[in-house]
Design an enzyme around this catalytic site. Structure first.
Site, PDB file in Angstrom:
ATOM      1  CG  HIS A  79      -0.473   0.461   2.466  1.00  0.00           C
ATOM      2  ND1 HIS A  79      -0.107  -0.399   3.477  1.00  0.00           N
ATOM      3  CD2 HIS A  79      -0.233   1.711   2.935  1.00  0.00           C
ATOM      4  CE1 HIS A  79       0.319   0.319   4.499  1.00  0.00           C
ATOM      5  NE2 HIS A  79       0.248   1.586   4.205  1.00  0.00           N
ATOM      6  CG  ASP A 124      -0.195  -3.777   2.770  1.00  0.00           C
ATOM      7  OD1 ASP A 124       0.388  -3.413   1.736  1.00  0.00           O
ATOM      8  OD2 ASP A 124      -0.451  -3.014   3.720  1.00  0.00           O
ATOM      9  CG  ASP A 219       5.746   3.851  12.409  1.00  0.00           C
ATOM     10  OD1 ASP A 219       6.870   4.371  12.233  1.00  0.00           O
ATOM     11  OD2 ASP A 219       5.018   4.111  13.371  1.00  0.00           O
TER      12      ASP A 219
END
Ligand code: ARG
Length: 322
Positions: A79, A124, A219
Site C-alpha cells: 500500500h 499487503d 511506519d
C-alpha cells in the site's frame, strides 16, 4: 571482542561479502549487551539496534519503512506504492536519523504481491529490487525471514519490536526524524478479530490490550521483528500494514504475516534474476552469500509437513475414485 568476530570483520572488509548471518546486530549486541531502553509510546532506538530497518523516501521525504532481507532486496508494504513509481523512490539504509549519513540506493523495480487488495489490505507486501546491492558493514544488517507458515507458532516469540520514523501521535502531520521503537506482543488472531474485525489469515496483530504502544502513520512497510530466546537472531514476523487509530485500547496494529509469503518471495526474487537463496549448482555470487551461511536459521531446508500429507490424500482419493 571475540576472535571470530574480528575474523568476520576482516572478512567483511576484504571480500565485500555479507558474511554475517541474518538477524544479528554486531554493532549493538556486542561486546557488552546494553539493556534496550524501552513510535507511539516507544522510545528512540540506538544506532545499530535495527540495522535492517530502512526509510523509503521520495524527493527527500520519508513516506514508508522497509527492511533489508538481502543485499539486493528490501521488503515493504504494497500500500506504500499506490501512486509511486520505482524511479521516484530512494532507500536510505544504515542510519537512524533521517537525512544524515548511511547509504542510499535507487529502486529498480517494485514487485507488489499480485493478490494485494486495496480494499481489505490482504497480501499487503512488496519487494523492492535495488539498483545496486547494499554493502556489508556500515551499520547495515539483514533480518531473518520466518520459514513455512505451518511451522510458525506465535508462542515461540519472546520479545517483539516495531520500529519506524512514523508519527508519534495519531493524526499528526510529521513523523519522527529519529528511528523509534516500541515493544509489542503478538495478539491471538481470534481475539484480534473480535477487537477490530476484518482480518484475513494473512494478517497478524501486535500491541497491548491497554494500548499505548503501537506503530502509526509513516511506519507502514517497516518490520515487526521478534526474537525467540534472548541472544537468538531477529526474525521479521510482520510488515506494518494498518490499524484503527494508533495505540488505542483493544486496537492492536495489524501486520502482514511474512511467513505466509515465504514461497512467493523466493519465486518473485528468483524471477527477477536476484534469488534470495542460492540456486542449486550455480556458484554463489555476492548477493546470495548471506543465505548460504545459515539455511537452517532462514528456514530454508526444512520440509513443509503438509505436502506429503496432501500427496498421500490425493493418491488415496485417486485410487478410491478409480
Ligand atoms: N497505514 C499506516 C501507514 O501507511 C500504518 C498504520 C499502522 N497503524 C497502527 N495503528 N499500527 O503508515
Amino acid at each position: 571482542m571475540a576472535a571470530w568476530r574480528l575474523l568476520e570483520l576482516l572478512l567483511l572488509g576484504a571480500t565485500g561479502v555479507w558474511a554475517t548471518g541474518c538477524g544479528f546486530r554486531p554493532e549493538y549486541d556486542s561486546p557488552s549487551p546494553s539493556p534496550a531502553p524501552r513510535i507511539i509510546g516507544g522510545q528512540k532506538s540506538r544506532p545499530g539496534e535495527w540495522p535492517w530497518v530502512v526509510s523509503l523516501q521520495t524527493q527527500g521525504h520519508h513516506f514508508c519503512g522497509g527492511s533489508v532481507i538481502h543485499s539486493w532486496w528490501v521488503l515493504s508494504a504494497a500500500h506504500c506504492f499506490h501512486d509511486i513509481r520505482p524511479q521516484d523512490v530512494t532507500v536510505a539504509a544504515g542510519s537512524v536519523t533521517l537525512g544524515m549519513g548511511g547509504v542510499t540506493r535507487r529502486v529498480r523495480r517494485i514487485v507488489s504481491h499480485p493478490s494485494y487488495s486495496r480494499s481489505t489490505y490482504d497480501s499487503d507486501l512488496a519487494l523492492l529490487l535495488l539498483s545496486r546491492p547494499l554493502p556489508p558493514g556500515r551499520g547495515l544488517g539483514l533480518v531473518c525471514l520466518p520459514g513455512e507458515p505451518a511451522e510458525e507458532d506465535d508462542g515461540q516469540w519472546g520479545s517483539c519490536y516495531v520500529a519506524g520514523w512514523g508519527t508519534t501521535e495519531y493524526g499528526q502531520e510529521r513523523g519522527s526524524g529519529a528511528l523509534r521503537e516500541a515493544g509489542v506482543r503478538i495478539v491471538d488472531w481470534l481475539r484480534c478479530m473480535w477487537w477490530i474485525g476484518a482480518l484475513t489469515q494473512n494478517m497478524v496483530c501486535a500491541g497491548h490490550e491497554e494500548g499505548g504502544r503501537d506503530a502509526c502513520q509513516g511506519d507502514s512497510g517497516g518490520p515487526l521483528q521478534c526474537q525467540a530466546p534472548q541472544g537468538s537472531p531477529w526474525y521479521q514476523v510482520g510488515v506494518v500494514s494498518w490499524g484503527r487509530g494508533c495505540g488505542r485500547r483493544q486496537r492492536p496494529g495489524v501486520y502482514t504475516r511474512v511467513a505466509n509469503y515465504r514461497a512467493w518471495m523466493d519465486e518473485a526474487a528468483a524471477a527477477a534474476g536476484r534469488p534470495l537463496r542460492p540456486q542449486k549448482a550455480t556458484p554463489t555470487g555476492l548477493g546470495s552469500a548471506p543465505q548460504k551461511t545459515e539455511p537452517e536459521v532462514a528456514g530454508g531446508a526444512r520440509p513443509c509437513p503438509w505436502r506429503p500429507l496432501g500427496l498421500a490424500l490425493g493418491l488415496a482419493l485417486g485410487r478410491w475414485l478409480g
